[in-house]
Scaffold this motif. Sequence first.
Motif, short mmCIF file in Angstrom:
data_model
loop_
_atom_site.label_atom_id
_atom_site.label_comp_id
_atom_site.label_asym_id
_atom_site.label_seq_id
_atom_site.Cartn_x
_atom_site.Cartn_y
_atom_site.Cartn_z
N LEU A 152 1.21 -11.81 -1.55
CA LEU A 152 1.30 -11.61 -3.11
C LEU A 152 0.37 -10.20 -3.26
O LEU A 152 0.80 -9.25 -3.68
N ALA A 153 -0.86 -10.18 -2.58
CA ALA A 153 -1.62 -8.97 -2.79
C ALA A 153 -1.03 -7.79 -2.16
O ALA A 153 -1.05 -6.64 -2.67
N ALA A 154 -0.38 -8.12 -0.87
CA ALA A 154 0.35 -6.64 -0.24
C ALA A 154 1.43 -6.25 -1.14
O ALA A 154 1.57 -5.24 -1.31
N ALA A 155 2.09 -7.55 -1.60
CA ALA A 155 3.22 -6.98 -2.13
C ALA A 155 2.85 -6.14 -3.50
O ALA A 155 3.63 -5.09 -3.92
N ARG A 156 2.00 -6.52 -4.36
CA ARG A 156 1.46 -5.83 -5.48
C ARG A 156 1.21 -4.20 -4.88
O ARG A 156 1.57 -3.32 -5.73
N ALA A 157 0.38 -4.23 -3.88
CA ALA A 157 -0.11 -2.84 -3.56
C ALA A 157 1.17 -2.12 -3.01
O ALA A 157 1.37 -0.88 -3.60
N VAL A 158 2.09 -2.72 -2.37
CA VAL A 158 3.19 -1.82 -1.84
C VAL A 158 4.34 -1.45 -3.11
O VAL A 158 4.73 -0.32 -3.24
N PHE A 159 4.52 -2.51 -3.86
CA PHE A 159 5.37 -2.26 -5.12
C PHE A 159 4.83 -1.08 -6.07
O PHE A 159 5.39 -0.42 -6.54
N ALA A 160 3.30 -1.23 -6.26
CA ALA A 160 2.64 -0.09 -6.92
C ALA A 160 2.77 1.18 -6.26
O ALA A 160 3.01 2.11 -7.02
N GLU A 161 2.91 1.21 -5.14
CA GLU A 161 2.75 2.57 -4.44
C GLU A 161 4.27 3.18 -4.30
O GLU A 161 4.41 4.28 -4.53
N HIS A 162 5.19 2.13 -4.01
CA HIS A 162 6.56 2.94 -3.60
C HIS A 162 7.60 2.24 -4.62
O HIS A 162 8.73 2.61 -4.42
N GLY A 163 7.34 1.48 -5.56
CA GLY A 163 8.29 0.89 -6.66
C GLY A 163 9.12 -0.05 -5.79
O GLY A 163 8.86 -0.34 -4.57
N TYR A 164 9.91 -0.63 -6.52
CA TYR A 164 10.92 -1.64 -5.89
C TYR A 164 11.78 -1.24 -4.92
O TYR A 164 11.72 -1.73 -3.75
N GLU A 165 12.56 -0.10 -5.04
CA GLU A 165 13.49 0.17 -4.24
C GLU A 165 12.94 0.77 -2.81
O GLU A 165 13.43 0.81 -1.70
N GLY A 166 11.67 1.40 -2.98
CA GLY A 166 11.07 2.17 -1.94
C GLY A 166 10.11 1.00 -1.03
O GLY A 166 9.57 1.31 0.12
N SER A 167 10.18 -0.04 -1.67
CA SER A 167 9.26 -1.06 -0.72
C SER A 167 10.24 -1.86 0.12
O SER A 167 11.26 -2.20 -0.15
#
Length: 188
Positions: free
Chosen positions: A18-33
């Motif tokens: 979940l922590a990694a997902a929050r960081a990746v979604f924040a950086e790349h958005g939904y479609e870019g993750s």
Amino acid sequence: MSQPKRTRDPDAKRAAILAAARAVFAEHGYEGSTIREIARRAAVTHGLVVLHFASKEKLFLAAVPGPSILVANVPGDVDGLPGRIAQAYVARMESAVEGDLFLALLRSAAGDQSVARGLLRAVREEAVIAYRKVLTGPDVDARVEMLGAHLIGVTFSRYVLADGPLASMPADELVERLTHTLRGILLG
């Protein structure tokens, strides 16, 4: 030399995902993750992410911070509810920084309708449960839906698009105006 024994801690692995997902979604958005990038950052396998969350959409919805900041301010007198919600909302949004998870996820959800619907359902369910403890009447669900739609609109205008009079309005004036509109929505 023997290999160190691996320990199983599903709760810790889920929290890391979940922590990694929050960081990746924040950086790349939904479609870019991607699930692979989230797994890499969480130091777990792609399969473990899928085992815990089944899909990127379900992981996204689990990673989204719900309306807890607003729901936490529901208890109390009904008359003061609009002011408590307006104050909590503006304080939360004004303290958000660029790349803030809530804003990034809101932007991402707008680009994918199935994700946006899932996000809206999850937020709606949590909010309706909380508001039913304070509000009465047959139309509580509709009033909560109107509250959410109003705040989403304010969020896009002021914090996502950041253009126009709403975007440049002082925070204390926004709280005052929101208190007025939320009073109409919640208390009629």
